[in-house]
Write a protein that holds these residues in place. Structure first.
Motif, PDB file in Angstrom:
ATOM      1  N   VAL A 186       0.884  -1.165   0.000  1.00 56.47           N
ATOM      2  CA  VAL A 186       0.000   0.000   0.000  1.00 56.47           C
ATOM      3  C   VAL A 186       0.916   1.207   0.000  1.00 56.47           C
ATOM      4  CG1 VAL A 186      -1.704   1.333   1.288  1.00 56.47           C
ATOM      5  CG2 VAL A 186      -1.873  -1.167   1.218  1.00 56.47           C
ATOM      6  N   TYR A 187       0.799   2.028  -1.049  1.00 57.41           N
ATOM      7  CA  TYR A 187       1.738   3.125  -1.211  1.00 57.41           C
ATOM      8  C   TYR A 187       0.995   4.457  -1.118  1.00 57.41           C
ATOM      9  CZ  TYR A 187       5.774   5.633  -3.016  1.00 57.41           C
ATOM     10  OH  TYR A 187       6.836   6.467  -3.135  1.00 57.41           O
ATOM     11  N   VAL A 188       1.313   5.219  -0.049  1.00 59.83           N
ATOM     12  CA  VAL A 188       0.641   6.498   0.181  1.00 59.83           C
ATOM     13  C   VAL A 188       1.434   7.620  -0.454  1.00 59.83           C
ATOM     14  CG1 VAL A 188      -0.021   8.168   1.943  1.00 59.83           C
ATOM     15  CG2 VAL A 188      -0.351   5.722   2.345  1.00 59.83           C
ATOM     16  N   SER A 189       0.747   8.463  -1.231  1.00 57.08           N
ATOM     17  CA  SER A 189       1.447   9.607  -1.809  1.00 57.08           C
ATOM     18  C   SER A 189       0.457  10.676  -2.243  1.00 57.08           C
ATOM     19  CB  SER A 189       2.278   9.154  -3.003  1.00 57.08           C
ATOM     20  OG  SER A 189       2.961  10.250  -3.550  1.00 57.08           O
ATOM     21  N   HIS A 190       0.953  11.913  -2.329  1.00 59.45           N
ATOM     22  CA  HIS A 190       0.139  12.966  -2.931  1.00 59.45           C
ATOM     23  C   HIS A 190       0.748  13.369  -4.270  1.00 59.45           C
ATOM     24  CE1 HIS A 190       3.217  15.159  -0.586  1.00 59.45           C
ATOM     25  NE2 HIS A 190       3.228  15.928  -1.643  1.00 59.45           N
ATOM     26  N   ASP A 191       1.693  12.545  -4.745  1.00 55.37           N
ATOM     27  CA  ASP A 191       2.429  12.847  -5.963  1.00 55.37           C
ATOM     28  C   ASP A 191       1.948  11.946  -7.108  1.00 55.37           C
ATOM     29  OD1 ASP A 191       5.874  13.604  -6.584  1.00 55.37           O
ATOM     30  OD2 ASP A 191       4.413  12.811  -8.008  1.00 55.37           O
ATOM     31  N   VAL A 192       1.279  12.556  -8.088  1.00 55.39           N
ATOM     32  CA  VAL A 192       0.689  11.795  -9.191  1.00 55.39           C
ATOM     33  C   VAL A 192       1.760  11.020  -9.962  1.00 55.39           C
ATOM     34  CG1 VAL A 192      -0.592  11.976 -11.352  1.00 55.39           C
ATOM     35  CG2 VAL A 192      -1.239  13.392  -9.402  1.00 55.39           C
ATOM     36  N   ALA A 193       2.893  11.693 -10.224  1.00 56.05           N
ATOM     37  CA  ALA A 193       3.939  11.068 -11.034  1.00 56.05           C
ATOM     38  C   ALA A 193       4.467   9.797 -10.358  1.00 56.05           C
ATOM     39  CB  ALA A 193       5.074  12.064 -11.265  1.00 56.05           C
ATOM     40  N   GLU A 194       4.675   9.895  -9.062  1.00 57.92           N
ATOM     41  CA  GLU A 194       5.163   8.749  -8.301  1.00 57.92           C
ATOM     42  C   GLU A 194       4.206   7.558  -8.432  1.00 57.92           C
ATOM     43  OE1 GLU A 194       6.750  10.857  -4.682  1.00 57.92           O
ATOM     44  OE2 GLU A 194       6.038   8.987  -3.794  1.00 57.92           O
ATOM     45  N   LEU A 195       2.928   7.840  -8.234  1.00 60.79           N
ATOM     46  CA  LEU A 195       1.937   6.764  -8.265  1.00 60.79           C
ATOM     47  C   LEU A 195       1.792   6.175  -9.667  1.00 60.79           C
ATOM     48  CD1 LEU A 195      -0.754   8.098  -5.812  1.00 60.79           C
ATOM     49  CD2 LEU A 195       0.730   6.112  -5.523  1.00 60.79           C
ATOM     50  N   ARG A 196       1.901   7.039 -10.680  1.00 60.26           N
ATOM     51  CA  ARG A 196       1.815   6.537 -12.051  1.00 60.26           C
ATOM     52  C   ARG A 196       2.888   5.492 -12.298  1.00 60.26           C
ATOM     53  NH1 ARG A 196       0.307  11.489 -14.652  1.00 60.26           N
ATOM     54  NH2 ARG A 196      -1.948  11.371 -15.004  1.00 60.26           N
ATOM     55  N   GLN A 197       4.070   5.735 -11.752  1.00 59.73           N
ATOM     56  CA  GLN A 197       5.183   4.805 -11.968  1.00 59.73           C
ATOM     57  C   GLN A 197       5.024   3.514 -11.192  1.00 59.73           C
ATOM     58  OE1 GLN A 197       9.279   5.682 -12.258  1.00 59.73           O
ATOM     59  NE2 GLN A 197       8.908   7.884 -12.199  1.00 59.73           N
ATOM     60  N   LEU A 198       4.408   3.617 -10.012  1.00 64.65           N
ATOM     61  CA  LEU A 198       4.460   2.481  -9.089  1.00 64.65           C
ATOM     62  C   LEU A 198       3.161   1.701  -8.952  1.00 64.65           C
ATOM     63  CD1 LEU A 198       6.498   3.926  -6.104  1.00 64.65           C
ATOM     64  CD2 LEU A 198       7.103   1.938  -7.487  1.00 64.65           C
ATOM     65  N   ALA A 199       2.039   2.428  -8.878  1.00 62.48           N
ATOM     66  CA  ALA A 199       0.805   1.780  -8.446  1.00 62.48           C
ATOM     67  C   ALA A 199       0.176   0.936  -9.538  1.00 62.48           C
ATOM     68  CB  ALA A 199      -0.178   2.842  -7.961  1.00 62.48           C
ATOM     69  N   THR A 200      -0.535  -0.102  -9.143  1.00 62.76           N
ATOM     70  CA  THR A 200      -1.305  -0.888 -10.084  1.00 62.76           C
ATOM     71  C   THR A 200      -2.796  -0.617  -9.868  1.00 62.76           C
ATOM     72  OG1 THR A 200      -1.268  -2.728  -8.542  1.00 62.76           O
ATOM     73  CG2 THR A 200       0.404  -2.718 -10.264  1.00 62.76           C
ATOM     74  N   GLN A 201      -3.131  -0.026  -8.737  1.00 59.19           N
ATOM     75  CA  GLN A 201      -4.510   0.305  -8.416  1.00 59.19           C
ATOM     76  C   GLN A 201      -4.508   1.576  -7.588  1.00 59.19           C
ATOM     77  OE1 GLN A 201      -6.042  -3.172  -6.468  1.00 59.19           O
ATOM     78  NE2 GLN A 201      -7.922  -3.082  -7.629  1.00 59.19           N
ATOM     79  N   ILE A 202      -5.549   2.369  -7.710  1.00 61.55           N
ATOM     80  CA  ILE A 202      -5.572   3.642  -6.983  1.00 61.55           C
ATOM     81  C   ILE A 202      -6.823   3.750  -6.107  1.00 61.55           C
ATOM     82  CG2 ILE A 202      -5.731   6.161  -7.233  1.00 61.55           C
ATOM     83  CD1 ILE A 202      -3.043   5.178  -8.082  1.00 61.55           C
ATOM     84  N   VAL A 203      -6.626   4.171  -4.872  1.00 61.64           N
ATOM     85  CA  VAL A 203      -7.740   4.556  -4.011  1.00 61.64           C
ATOM     86  C   VAL A 203      -7.574   6.061  -3.792  1.00 61.64           C
ATOM     87  CG1 VAL A 203      -8.801   4.345  -1.743  1.00 61.64           C
ATOM     88  CG2 VAL A 203      -7.810   2.324  -2.858  1.00 61.64           C
ATOM     89  N   MET A 204      -8.581   6.831  -4.227  1.00 63.40           N
ATOM     90  CA  MET A 204      -8.455   8.279  -4.102  1.00 63.40           C
ATOM     91  C   MET A 204      -9.249   8.753  -2.889  1.00 63.40           C
ATOM     92  SD  MET A 204      -8.889  11.078  -7.077  1.00 63.40           S
ATOM     93  CE  MET A 204      -7.964  10.311  -8.374  1.00 63.40           C
ATOM     94  N   LEU A 205      -8.583   9.490  -2.026  1.00 66.75           N
ATOM     95  CA  LEU A 205      -9.221   9.984  -0.810  1.00 66.75           C
ATOM     96  C   LEU A 205      -9.370  11.492  -0.876  1.00 66.75           C
ATOM     97  CD1 LEU A 205      -7.517   8.302   2.307  1.00 66.75           C
ATOM     98  CD2 LEU A 205      -9.912   8.166   1.676  1.00 66.75           C
ATOM     99  N   ARG A 206     -10.553  11.975  -0.478  1.00 71.95           N
ATOM    100  CA  ARG A 206     -10.721  13.418  -0.349  1.00 71.95           C
ATOM    101  C   ARG A 206     -11.525  13.689   0.920  1.00 71.95           C
ATOM    102  NH1 ARG A 206     -13.159  16.552  -5.251  1.00 71.95           N
ATOM    103  NH2 ARG A 206     -11.023  16.998  -5.842  1.00 71.95           N
ATOM    104  N   GLN A 207     -10.933  14.468   1.802  1.00 73.43           N
ATOM    105  CA  GLN A 207     -11.564  14.832   3.077  1.00 73.43           C
ATOM    106  C   GLN A 207     -12.180  13.634   3.791  1.00 73.43           C
ATOM    107  OE1 GLN A 207     -14.074  17.942   1.698  1.00 73.43           O
ATOM    108  NE2 GLN A 207     -12.451  19.483   1.840  1.00 73.43           N
ATOM    109  N   GLY A 208     -11.400  12.565   3.865  1.00 78.13           N
ATOM    110  CA  GLY A 208     -11.829  11.408   4.635  1.00 78.13           C
ATOM    111  C   GLY A 208     -12.760  10.458   3.911  1.00 78.13           C
TER     112      GLY A 208
END
Lengths: 220, 231
Positions: A186-208
């Motif tokens: 589980v990789y936490v980030s606020h950096d889109v570029a980082e996640l594009r390189q690493l993640a295979t799935q995305i969970v997007m959180l906004r205000q909880g």
């Protein structure tokens, strides 16, 4: 495989998240204050949900209805923090060996040298954490978490405290980990570029709240 | 200043034995209490904190008298210990050690508590995520990082114990070879017409021991800082 369905009130802030992830790297994306770290701390067992369930690898580690809360040290997770949190009184080799000792695992020199090579930290083994650069510390923290043989690796903005050059230094190691280490992350980030390189799935959180869930294209 | 006499040696060795035993026995209790005060919130915490510090501010003669009432042969605890376990404190060197342990306890606890409070708790969290049960976290992270504080507390406690006078003489009197420590020997000597030379020698030994302990405590404190910064 990770299943999360939790609610937690933190002062004024309400966190409500529900997702199930099969991916190798689940990216938890959101602005700071969106509740990412709280959510990861709940998966780690450092924070207890008010209501809900967390299932790691088919193993229920939290179920508030049944009063189940497996303590952190029995969850068999790895956690890489933004600040590496290496033990200052131990050298790098002892830091790397800590999880194995605490879990009573047999020594595994093959795995040890594989991870040390993968992260290029062989030259640092005798050093104290105080003598390491930020990037080196983070690589050692990665190795320390992996050598405890976790079934899930949590990474909370592991590059967050590093400058651009250092980030570029570490990213390839993370990509190699994803492809070679065989541990879901589980990789936490606020950096889109980082996640594009690493993640295979995305969970997007906004205000909880989870606002979207899916492949990397939801980042667009 | 001439040679140290056998009687003076007896007092010096007794002081060392009393202070060493008092420090060694008090240390585990001191660590437990320091941890409790640093890390736990509970009802009556401020009262407990005050009680621990009481020997520091109470007249030593009062502490000694209270020890006599409690641990004397007819005392509540002393009577029980003497009857069932055969442990006697009154007018024995063990009583001197008890008095010194109680009097030095606040000085022992304080540096340990401070060093536990200075530990980054996120390191303990990291240990837990790596599979360490709470007692293992304490043994492998908390205690090693607090160790310089523990040693500093032991040195300070030892120095205080070796100089203790009021509570000891009240509780176990001033019996040569049994309860006469350096302090009570000096007290006796300066009341004797030609005891000045002997008193002077013991005074110098006291100063050397106290100074050595303070320098050692300072050294351990500096080590603690270096250790917490990972050097």
């Amino acid at each position: 495989m990770l299943k999360v369905d939790v609610q937690k009130q933190l002062g004024e802030f309400a966190l409500q998240a529900s997702f199930a992830s099969e991916g190798r790297v689940t990216g938890l994306f959101g602005a700071s204050g969106a509740g990412k770290t709280s959510l990861v701390n709940m998966i780690a067992g450092l924070l207890r949900p008010d209501r809900g369930t967390i299932v790691i690898d088919g193993d229920v580690v939290d179920d508030t209805a049944k009063g189940i809360h497996v303590p952190t040290y029995r969850r068999r997770i790895g956690y890489v923090f933004q600040d590496a949190r290496l033990f200052p009184h131990l050298n790098v080799a002892q830091n790397l060996d800590y999880g194995r000792r605490m879990n009573g695992l047999a020594a595994d020199p093959a795995q040890q040298s594989r991870i040390v090579d993968l992260l290029d930290i062989g030259a640092l083994l005798d050093r104290r954490p105080g003598k390491l650069s930020g990037g080196e510390r983070q690589r050692v923290a990665l190795g320390r978490a992996l050598l405890a043989k976790p079934r899930l690796l949590l990474l909370d903005e592991p590059l967050g405290a590093l400058d651009e050059a250092r980030k570029l230094e570490i990213l390839p190691y993370l990509v190699r980990l994803r492809d070679e280490a065989n541990v879901p992350m589980v990789y936490v980030s606020h950096d889109v570029a980082e996640l594009r390189q690493l993640a295979t799935q995305i969970v997007m959180l906004r205000q909880g709240q989870v606002t979207s869930f899916g492949g990397v294209k939801v980042l667009a | 200043m001439s040679e140290i006499t056998p009687a003076e040696w007896t007092a010096i060795l007794l002081s060392l034995r009393v202070a060493i035993i008092a420090t060694l026995v008090a240390t585990p209790f001191g660590i437990a209490l320091a941890w409790l005060l640093a890390r736990r919130d509970f009802w009556g915490k401020s009262v407990l904190d005050a009680v621990v510090h009481l020997p520091l501010v109470l007249p030593p003669v009062v502490t000694g008298y209270l020890l006599l009432l409690t641990f004397g042969k007819r005392g509540l605890v002393g009577g029980f210990l003497a009857d069932y376990l055969g442990i006697v404190f009154a007018f024995r060197w063990t009583g001197a050690a008890l008095a010194c342990g109680v009097m030095s306890f606040p000085l022992l606890v304080r540096p340990i508590r401070l060093s536990i409070e200075a530990i980054d708790r996120r390191l303990e969290q990291a240990a837990e995520t790596l599979g360490a049960a709470p007692w293992k976290v304490f043994a492998t992270v908390t205690l090693p990082l607090a160790l310089p504080g523990v040693l500093a507390g032991m040195v300070l406690g030892f120095a205080k114990a070796i100089g203790e006078f009021g509570a000891t003489i009240t509780f176990v009197s001033n019996i040569p070879g049994e309860t006469q420590t350096i302090s009570s020997a000096i007290y006796s000597l300066i009341q004797t017409p030609d005891g000045d030379a002997a008193a002077g020698r013991l005074v110098i030994i006291s100063i050397v021991l106290a100074l050595g302990a303070l320098i050692a405590a300072e050294w351990f404190a500096r080590r603690a800082t270096a250790r917490l910064h990972g050097n």
